[in-house]
Every structure is written in structure tokens, then in C-alpha cells.
Design a protein around this motif. Sequence first.
Motif, PDB file in Angstrom:
ATOM      1  N   ASP A  61      14.225   8.510  -5.728  1.00 14.54           N
ATOM      2  CA  ASP A  61      13.280   9.576  -5.396  1.00 14.54           C
ATOM      3  C   ASP A  61      11.912   9.277  -5.989  1.00 14.54           C
ATOM      4  O   ASP A  61      10.880   9.626  -5.441  1.00 14.54           O
ATOM      5  N   GLU A  62      11.948   8.659  -7.162  1.00 13.32           N
ATOM      6  CA  GLU A  62      10.688   8.245  -7.791  1.00 13.32           C
ATOM      7  C   GLU A  62      10.903   6.875  -8.401  1.00 13.32           C
ATOM      8  O   GLU A  62      12.021   6.491  -8.700  1.00 13.32           O
ATOM      9  N   GLY A  63       9.792   6.161  -8.639  1.00 12.52           N
ATOM     10  CA  GLY A  63       9.866   4.871  -9.306  1.00 12.52           C
ATOM     11  C   GLY A  63      10.155   3.740  -8.335  1.00 12.52           C
ATOM     12  O   GLY A  63      10.274   3.949  -7.128  1.00 12.52           O
ATOM     13  N   GLN A  64      10.228   2.523  -8.908  1.00  6.69           N
ATOM     14  CA  GLN A  64      10.416   1.340  -8.082  1.00  6.69           C
ATOM     15  C   GLN A  64      11.500   0.446  -8.656  1.00  6.69           C
ATOM     16  O   GLN A  64      11.760   0.457  -9.855  1.00  6.69           O
ATOM     17  N   ILE A  65      12.068  -0.309  -7.740  1.00  8.82           N
ATOM     18  CA  ILE A  65      13.016  -1.330  -8.159  1.00  8.82           C
ATOM     19  C   ILE A  65      12.519  -2.658  -7.613  1.00  8.82           C
ATOM     20  O   ILE A  65      12.236  -2.783  -6.418  1.00  8.82           O
ATOM     21  N   LEU A  66      12.378  -3.640  -8.509  1.00  5.91           N
ATOM     22  CA  LEU A  66      11.947  -4.962  -8.080  1.00  5.91           C
ATOM     23  C   LEU A  66      13.082  -5.939  -8.286  1.00  5.91           C
ATOM     24  O   LEU A  66      13.776  -5.906  -9.315  1.00  5.91           O
ATOM     25  N   LEU A  67      13.281  -6.766  -7.288  1.00  2.00           N
ATOM     26  CA  LEU A  67      14.323  -7.767  -7.395  1.00  2.00           C
ATOM     27  C   LEU A  67      13.645  -9.121  -7.249  1.00  2.00           C
ATOM     28  O   LEU A  67      13.042  -9.399  -6.221  1.00  2.00           O
TER      29      LEU A  67
END
Lengths: 364, 294, 341
Positions: A61-67
Motif C-alpha cells: 500500500d505504501e513504500g517500495q520493493i527493489l529487487l
Amino acid sequence: MSTTPLAMIEIRAVTKRFGRFAAVDRVSLTVRAGEFITLLGPSGCGKTTLLRLLAGFETPDEGQILLDGMEVSHLPPYRRNVNQVFQSYALFPHLTVRENVGFGLRMKNVPAADAGPRIRDALAMVSLDEMADRFPHQLSGGQRQRVALARAIVCRPKVLLLDEPLSALDAKLRHTMQLELKHLHKKLGLTFVFVTHDQEEALTMSDRIAVINRGQIEQLGDASEIYHKPRTAFAADFIGQANLLNVTVTGRNGTTARVRLDNGLELTVAAAGLPATAKSALVSIRPEKICISKQRMDSENVFAAHIEEEIFRGATDQLRLVTEQGTKLNALVANESAMQEAFHEGDRVWCGLHLDDVVIVQTD
Amino acid sequence: MSAVPAATELAPTDSRRPGWRAWALLAPMVLWLLAFVVVPTAILLVYSFCERDEVGGVIFTFTWENYHRVFDPVYLRIFVRSVYYAGLTTVICVVLGYPVAYYIARASVERRNQLLLLVMVPFWTSFLIRTYAWITILKQDGLLNGLLLSMNFITEPLGLLYTPTAVVIGLVYAYLPFMILPIYGSAEKLDNSLIEAAHDLGAGPVRAFSSVIVPLTMPGIAAGTLLVFVPAIGMFAITDLMGGAKVPMIGNVIQNQFLQARDWPFGAALGVIFMLMFALTYVILQSRGARHAT
Amino acid sequence: MKAIKTLILTLVASFAATALHAAGELNLFGWSEYVPQDVLEGFTKETGIKVNFETYASNEELLSKLVAGGGNYDLIQPSEYAAELMIRRKMLAPLDKAKLPNLKNLDPELKGQVHDPEDNFTVPYMSGTVGIVVNTEVVKTPIKGYKDVFQAKFKDRLVVLNDNRELVTWALYSLGLPINEINPAALAKARPVVAEWVKLVKVFDSDSPKTALLNGDVDLGIVWSGEAAILWNENKKFQYVLPAEGAHRFIDILAIPANAPHKAEAHAFINYILRPEVSKIVSENFPYTNPNLGARQLLTAEQLANPASYPPAGAKLQTFRDIGKAAADIDKLVTDLKSAQ
């Protein structure tokens, strides 16, 4: 392997809500490439949701995920280069072992000539070459577990996600599989994100452990750090056993400080963990750190107690101690050889505690 | 010694063999099946080898004549057409019913029950009344033509009723619930993690559907096919009411033998062949489904 | 012990009661939609005889139930050709005319018909014809016979009875052949005619052929006269025409099966229904041709003017005779032609 540790996974202030309940609450976490990280916590703490966010089954819902440096927050699971081993294994019942393992390659349209050897290698890696033509229902629990592993690694993901993969196995098999997983991790050099509620499993296998409670990471560190220096009452209590005691600060003397337990027993602790202004604190004492003897020993903290109860636990004996002041403490001693002293219910003993073994977990 | 018998009684050696209590519980059903399935089927079989008399009674002899007549091209053609219509109906039912069943199975428990209720609501009304409702919709000055005319989609009313299309509409309408319910049963049992696993391994929605969801709900599709295909072959009321009885189906032919031609033995022979087809369909579906069954 | 005795006594008593009650019963097996409820209730009210009414939808259904020995029916309602067969097979009980004084009300024209020349077994209930209904608002050309109905320009505008023997009978009429001599030669001649005809038909319906006409799905029909009469009542644009080549007349009769358990009650019912005021109720509900002249006098002018109920005299009318196993040949012929489309 590269010398500078790369961030394979970056979780930046991610929140995931279900209705009004925040299953994952502003979590940030960086995982290095090739690291074995465990998300540890009780059921409902949000560890599985965090894993599902990484897999792509949920979107934040908020924030980011980096792979691997690329933002994947809203990418569907089939576009992410991660694979998961499911708690229930989720093997396709209508496909053979070989077809299960080859499923990911088929979906990625890997040519058969290429896929064949890769499936064979993956099966060999989990020692299931013989079982390739069986159906999942013809396999034991441990074998199914291996198929699930092979199926996930055959796609050569950047990150392998493991959702309590050993929880359905019996204790003995679980230990074997723990070691196998560790070997596999070493051999493949992949980044492993392992979810478990079993603290022993976490301590055995992980490079680092993230202790998760109520949607947040309570503590992040390697196994020894988590065990020896729990930073919160929850972490101390959840991992291993701990005597958690409320204390009042009575005085300071350079690197040490004096604290008093509620019912009068005074202890010397290291001042480093205690802020200058703290008046009271919560300390954690691991049961096995309490040194017990019939003779009075020389230590920072020595006090007398009697053994109220003795519980035989095989290799160890759990002793329930009551100090002269009435403080109850759990202690753990190695089950004595005939050469050593024996302790029994009702014995009066001396207890010694090194000041570093009294860990301050909370102050106010 | 004296204590032993009690112990053996409590621990049956073969738990699959029903004891007398189980038989007592099964007895009503066994008797029912015997009286209303086994005996009538046996009568049908016997009649199919007999001859008719002039009133329409049965003369007990032995003859293959009735079976010879079944394989007359007239009736074979009708068999083929019945199979075609039933097959078309089944395919349409799968195509229409699958998404519905799947959607219901994936809905929340509360919503699921409401939706299932809606699927079963038509059963509360007589089949004939529902069929007449379709006549009202499809007839020349009916609701559908009225709607299309008023929206200026067509200028002349369409001749929908008493056409093969109307028959298929009627058949699909009548049998759709029998396709939805078994597929729902399969889809509801489908473990969500299997679908997630498929996505995780790189399958997009389409390929996850075709390589995981469809194979795993195949038992439901097979059961639905059996429940739709077989009765649809034998259906005669819809072909009469909505098709204008223009093109006979095998059900009409059988009905005629009993109600018009007074030829019970021939009707019985047609019925026996029809049952054999049912059995054949079942065996085929079973053997194809065996691989997926477990 | 005493309890058991009481129980047995109660059982015996209740059996006795049923037996007594059974004496006042009548098991009527009739066509569905052919006997008004008012008539059944009126009879019970007057005589105290309870009527158990079961229905069938075709003569063949009636025959097969009787042949199979199912049911103890006291009164049945076959059409004349089925009655003829039953008389031949000694399945009917002779009537006791002394118990039927109201026979005097019947139209003499319907007495002594081929199926029962002496009128020993049967009493006409209603009669009717199979004829043409024309929606005169749509069809402007004159329609006189079968050949006028089955024209290419009326393709998909026709409803006809879903009855294979009827269809073949019309073909035989149009060919000028006798309708009760069904043999391979006659069928071979009828075949091309029927083949052409079935292609033109939109609906085959025996149960309610009026529906397709009322709904506007077709403009012409060959139907039971009772259906045509209802259509005419509904709208005068539906005209009834008896085909010039000849038409099938059916007589539905009342008869008592040979093994009927309540013959006296059956006679009472027949006599009751032969009363003009009762028979009139039947006509009001089912506007076929009433053979009861007394009842006809009670009908309104409009009812009598209905051309489907009371067609003008002079038409060529014939009843069916039983054709035995040839029914199967007809069935195969029509099935074949229908499915060839």
C-alpha cells in the motif's frame, strides 16, 4: 563473488494493510546478494505477508520493493525473478515430479533440449533422480519438500523465498533438511529469504535474522547477536528462554552499575547498555548463563538459592531456583556426568552470574 | 481368552467390509435401487428382445428384430443428430458455466452461498413452466423481438422460436446448473497455493488457467459433462416445445414408441442402446480422468 | 395383551370402514383437460360417490396401462378406434342400458358407428374433427383443403398436430386414397407428399397447437376442432375449414372396462353426464361437438354458431379404424421424413 556486498533486496518503508489492520507496518530491510536471511516471528506477525510482498502475491500500500536494483513493487509474480517454496509445497498433483520441476521452464518457454539437463541437475541436487516419473502423492513428505525445492531453483531465480518449508516435517527429518538447505544455499550462492516461527531453525541456518512482531522488525542481526543481545523484551522472550526481570538502578560506578530486583536482590551489570538517565530497566538472563555450584564461587554476582524443582530434559536439567530474597529464576545445567556435582530438588546452591550475561533489554 | 473376543469385535480386521449395522443403514437405499432401478432396467432388457402385439402389449419370445431396427439408418441418423445437439449443449454449458462456477468458488463463503442459491432458484419452478417462459421470450411477438425492434436493431421480428437455435437455448438453459454445480465442487477444493505456485513459476493468467486450473478441475468438468450430455441426448420435451417437434431426437423416437406407435419392445431396445451409450461415455470419461483423479 | 386386542380391533374396524367407503367410489381414467372439475364435484355431491380421477394424454397410453393390468379403472374415455380394438379384445364390459335412461338425449347420427355397431359397449362423450384454421387477417387466398395449406408460400407459417397417423391420413385424403387401409403400397404413395409437407411446417404440436397461432408464430394450422373453437372464441379472424378432400372425425366415448370393480357407479356417472344440463357444462369448457341434443338446446347462439364446434353439414367425415401394427410403419415413415430435413 563480488567483494562489495550488493543489495539484492531493498524494502523501503513498506506498509500492507488488510482492512484497517497493518500486517506489515513501515518495514525497511536490505538483504545482500547471497545472504541467507530469516524472517522470524510468531504466527500473525506479518512475516508471511512480507514474503508474499516479495513474491508479488501482494502489492504494498505504501513504500517500495527493489529487487536487484529494479523496482518491482507492482510487478505480478510471473514477471519477477524470484521463486518460492510453499509451506504446503503446492506441488501440482496432476503432474509427475519431472513435470513439476520442469513447469517453470515450460512457462518461460525454455527449449526442451535445454530444459531436460536442467531438470536432471535440479533433481540430482536434491537426490531425487530416481523419482522423476512418480506423482506427488507417491512421495513422502521429505521427498515432496525436495521436489518443491528443485522446482524453485531450476528457474535460477535471483532470490529464493521459503515459506516455513520445514514445518510439516517430523523433528528428525527437519534437522536433516535444515542442513541440506544450508548446503544448497552455499552451493548455489543464491539469496535466501526464509520464513519461520521456529527460533531454533532460525538460529541454525541464517546469516541474519529479522525478528518480526506486530508487522515491524524488532531486531535485525546475526544469530549470536539476536541470542545474546536481545534488544527488546519480545526478542529476548521469543528466542530461546529468558528470565525477564524488572530492576531499579541504584548506583553507577564507571563501567558498571548496580541494579536491584523488585524483591531486594542486587546485581552488578555493565553500564554500557544503560542510559545515564535510566531509573529502571528490564533485564534478561538466559537460564544457561547462571552458573551453579555447591561451593561459593568468585564472580561479580553471587547469590544463594535453593532448587525448588528439577525437570529432567535429557542432555540438560532445568532447575527452578528461588533466591533467598524470593526471586524465581530458571537455570539450565548440563546433565552431570558422574564426575560432576549432582543437583536435586531441595538442595541449597550458590549461583554466579557474569555481568555481561545480565542483558539490559529495555529502559525508561 | 474371555477378554479377547470383545477386543477383536472392536478392531475389525477389514474396515472396508460393512458390518450388519452398515447393511441395516444401507437397506432402504438398496431396496429402493432394486425396486426402481434394477428391476425396471431388467424389464426393459427383457422387453427389448420381445415382440409387440396389436394392442401394444408384449409377447414374450426371443428376437433380435428390435435391435436390427435400431440400426436402421433412419434411427442412426437421429442418434447422430441427438449426440451432436447434446455435444453442442455440453460445450456451451462448459463455456458458460465454467467462469460462473469458478467465480462462485473463489467468492467469500457468505457470498458463495448466496450465489449458489441463485444457481438453484430455477429448480423451484416446474421445468415446463420455465420452458414456457422461454417461449414467451422467443416467440414472434415476444419479449426479445420486442426489445430488439424497439431498439431498432432489427426491422423485422426474428423467427427464433421453433428453430434448432431455440432447442439449443432451451437445452443449455435446462442443463447449465448441472454443469455449474460439479465444476463449482472441483474449483472450491482447488488449493489457492497451486495457482500462486503457477504464477510464481512464470505462468501468466492464461497459462495458469490452462495448465493448472483446468486440469485440476477436470473431475468437475467430467462430472458436469456426464450430467449434461447424457440427459440432453434423451431430452424430448424441449425439442417438442421449443423446436416445434420438427426434427426428432432420439428421446422423441423412444417416446413415440410408447405413446404413439404402441411398440414397447422397440422402445425398450432403443432405451437399452441409449443406456449402453451412457455407460460408454462414463467409461471413456473415467479412463481419461483416472490420471487426474488423485 | 389387552393393548394388542384393541389394536387389532381398531385395524379391523378401519379396514371395514375403507371397504364400505370403497363401495361409494369411482375410478375414472380420462383425458387430461377433458372432464370439467364442476362435473366431478356435482356428481359426488349428488350421489356421495367419490371420484378418483386419473388422466392420460393419448389412447396408446390408455391402452398400454390397461394391457399392463395397472389400476382398477371403472370408467375410461378412449377414442373410437381404441374402443373398437378393446371391444374386439373383449376388454370392455357390456352396458346395462336400463341404467342409462338418458341415452335418449343422444344425437342418432352418432349411434351405430362402425366401432360399436350395436352400441352395446360405448356411449359418445364428445366428438370432433381435425380441420384447418386460417388466420384470415394474414392469409387472403381461399383455403379449401390440404393442398391449399401445404403450399410453398406458407413455408414456416404452419402448425400441425404432432401426430404421425394424422399427417399420413391427410396425405391419403389429398391423394384420394382410403384412410384406414395402411399398407406398404399406400404408404409408398403417401411418402413423397408427406416429405414435401414436413419441410413446410414450422411447429408440430398436439397438446396446444393454438399457442403458435395466437402468438403469431404461424398463420395456418391443421388442429383439433376444439382448439379451433377456442381460437374462434378468442378472435373471429381464426376461421375453421373442414378440408374438402375429407376430414378425420373422432368420437371420444365412455366405456367400462371388463374388470371394473364399481360398474354400478360407472353407470351412474354415465347417466349423470348424459343429462343435458351436465353435458352443457362439458361443452362450455371444451367446445367440441356435443352429441347430446338436449345439451345443445341449452347452448347459446354464439356457441352453436362456432364453426369449429358445429361445422356445416355435408362434409366428408370418417373415423379412424384400428390399424394394428401398421402404426409402427407410419411412425417410422414420418420419423424418417422429419429427420431427413
